[in-house]
Design an enzyme around this catalytic site. Structure first.
Site, mmCIF file in Angstrom:
data_model
loop_
_atom_site.group_PDB
_atom_site.id
_atom_site.type_symbol
_atom_site.label_atom_id
_atom_site.label_comp_id
_atom_site.label_asym_id
_atom_site.label_seq_id
_atom_site.Cartn_x
_atom_site.Cartn_y
_atom_site.Cartn_z
ATOM 1 N N TYR A 59 3.269 -11.643 3.821
ATOM 2 C CA TYR A 59 3.838 -11.095 2.580
ATOM 3 C C TYR A 59 5.106 -11.867 2.199
ATOM 4 O O TYR A 59 5.291 -12.273 1.049
ATOM 5 C CB TYR A 59 4.140 -9.611 2.789
ATOM 6 N N LYS A 64 5.712 -14.232 -1.128
ATOM 7 C CA LYS A 64 6.774 -13.947 -2.097
ATOM 8 C C LYS A 64 7.757 -15.122 -2.213
ATOM 9 O O LYS A 64 8.259 -15.410 -3.301
ATOM 10 C CB LYS A 64 7.502 -12.659 -1.712
HETATM 11 N N1 NAD Z 1 7.473 -1.169 -3.766
HETATM 12 C C1 NAD Z 1 8.360 -2.020 -3.279
HETATM 13 O O1 NAD Z 1 9.243 -1.669 -2.508
HETATM 14 C C2 NAD Z 1 8.329 -3.454 -3.686
HETATM 15 C C3 NAD Z 1 9.425 -4.262 -3.352
HETATM 16 C C4 NAD Z 1 9.425 -5.594 -3.720
HETATM 17 C C5 NAD Z 1 8.349 -6.115 -4.408
HETATM 18 N N2 NAD Z 1 7.286 -5.320 -4.723
HETATM 19 C C6 NAD Z 1 6.183 -5.919 -5.448
HETATM 20 O O2 NAD Z 1 5.991 -5.220 -6.660
HETATM 21 C C7 NAD Z 1 4.623 -5.325 -7.049
HETATM 22 C C8 NAD Z 1 4.083 -3.925 -7.309
HETATM 23 O O3 NAD Z 1 4.188 -3.162 -6.120
HETATM 24 P P1 NAD Z 1 4.089 -1.567 -6.106
HETATM 25 O O4 NAD Z 1 5.061 -1.110 -5.105
HETATM 26 O O5 NAD Z 1 4.130 -1.022 -7.484
HETATM 27 O O6 NAD Z 1 2.624 -1.382 -5.495
HETATM 28 P P2 NAD Z 1 1.537 -0.231 -5.740
HETATM 29 O O7 NAD Z 1 0.636 -0.306 -4.545
HETATM 30 O O8 NAD Z 1 2.182 1.055 -6.064
HETATM 31 O O9 NAD Z 1 0.750 -0.749 -7.022
HETATM 32 C C9 NAD Z 1 0.097 -1.996 -6.994
HETATM 33 C C10 NAD Z 1 -1.004 -2.002 -8.039
HETATM 34 O O10 NAD Z 1 -1.607 -3.295 -8.001
HETATM 35 C C11 NAD Z 1 -3.021 -3.140 -8.013
HETATM 36 N N3 NAD Z 1 -3.650 -4.284 -7.357
HETATM 37 C C12 NAD Z 1 -3.684 -4.590 -6.047
HETATM 38 N N4 NAD Z 1 -4.383 -5.709 -5.836
HETATM 39 C C13 NAD Z 1 -4.786 -6.142 -7.048
HETATM 40 C C14 NAD Z 1 -5.551 -7.255 -7.484
HETATM 41 N N5 NAD Z 1 -6.058 -8.133 -6.615
HETATM 42 N N6 NAD Z 1 -5.777 -7.399 -8.820
HETATM 43 C C15 NAD Z 1 -5.297 -6.499 -9.706
HETATM 44 N N7 NAD Z 1 -4.587 -5.419 -9.339
HETATM 45 C C16 NAD Z 1 -4.331 -5.246 -8.031
HETATM 46 C C17 NAD Z 1 -3.280 -1.849 -7.262
HETATM 47 O O11 NAD Z 1 -4.556 -1.306 -7.582
HETATM 48 C C18 NAD Z 1 -2.112 -0.976 -7.739
HETATM 49 O O12 NAD Z 1 -2.429 -0.245 -8.895
HETATM 50 C C19 NAD Z 1 3.915 -6.055 -5.905
HETATM 51 O O13 NAD Z 1 3.790 -7.415 -6.221
HETATM 52 C C20 NAD Z 1 4.852 -5.857 -4.754
HETATM 53 O O14 NAD Z 1 4.694 -6.845 -3.767
HETATM 54 C C21 NAD Z 1 7.258 -3.998 -4.382
#
Ligand code: NAD
Length: 248
Positions: free
Chosen positions: A155, A159
């Protein structure tokens, strides 16, 4: 707020969490939004939420790690409204696994969804943005791409790759009117973080200068800023809504 009126936007992974908050915020600021997600039901829910609030949105199922999945979102945008001037590469997954137990399949899947997905989205967007002489891309990275995360080698690598991609692409296309930036959130209260171990979450929250995780709306506000002309001098940057965890 109408900073984004007449913008046609695509947000990937917008069926939940941060992506949903981004789609809702962009629509509230006037953009028409294509809501991509792996789950058609989740994408529909986000689009319905936007429509119920008076915004304009269309839902489309698609896997960002495949060209066809990306193409479906762009085709819907272009056929319905025209040129996509704003792309947010947000879709993501997480898997916590000790490095010695990580297999090549774990690695490939993580890189495919995050880094390949980001590449495919940017590549599909860029030709029409360059032709139009304008466009904005916002890539959702993570602070773990800056500092690394325990049991999150794949991961963190994906990133970090997104941050590098963002900088290199920004250098290549900003002179032609296309701005590319990244957002590197700290821990945010979504399902993705709830999938990590409770011990990790408790220790992490206690360690943050703000003493708590962020909310999806905090990230969405940063994306809306980068998408708007208020950020016209932001090029190849990585902004950090991270509750103070990483200070650059
Ligand atoms: N939540 C955190 O703490 C956090 C921190 C830093 C970065 N991020 C990043 O933010 C972004 C969103 O994360 P989140 O926390 O909202 O996650 P989440 O799991 O709540 O939502 C992710 C969404 O992406 C969709 N998804 C997954 N794989 C997919 C694919 N191959 N094609 C299309 N859609 C797909 C899922 O169905 C889901 O609806 C991600 O890139 C994550 O790495 C999250």
């Amino acid at each position: 707020m109408s900073r984004l009126s007449n913008r046609n936007a695509i947000v990937t992974g917008a069926g939940a969490g941060i992506g949903r908050a981004i789609a809702v915020r962009l629509a509230a600021e006037g953009a028409r939004v294509v809501v991509n997600d792996l789950s058609p039901k989740a994408a529909d829910e986000t689009a319905s939420q936007i429509s119920a609030a008076g915004g304009t949105a269309l839902a489309i199922e698609g896997d960002v790690s495949s060209s066809q999945g990306i193409e479906r979102a762009f085709a819907l945008c272009e056929e319905s409204w025209g040129h996509c001037g704003l792309l947010v590469n947000n879709a993501g997954i997480v898997q916590q696994v000790p490095f010695r137990e990580m297999n090549a399949g774990d690695w490939d899947r993580m890189i495919a969804v995050h880094l390949r997905g980001c590449f495919l989205g940017c590549r599909r967007a860029i030709a029409s943005m360059l032709a139009a002489g304008e466009g904005v891309i916002v890539n959702i990275a993570s602070q773990l791409g800056q500092i690394g995360g325990v049991e999150l080698v794949h991961y963190s690598a994906a990133k970090a790759g997104i941050i590098g991609l963002t900088k290199a692409l920004a250098r290549e296309v900003s002179g032609a009117g296309v701005r590319v930036n990244a957002v590197a959130p700290g821990p945010v209260n979504t399902e993705l973080v709830r999938a990590l171990s409770p011990d990790w979450r408790e220790a992490k929250a206690a360690d943050l200068p703000l003493g708590r995780f962020g909310e999806p709306q905090d990230v969405a506000a940063t994306v809306a800023f980068l998408a708007s002309d208020d950020a016209r001098t932001y090029v190849g940057q990585t902004l950090g809504p991270n509750c103070g965890d990483v200070m650059l």
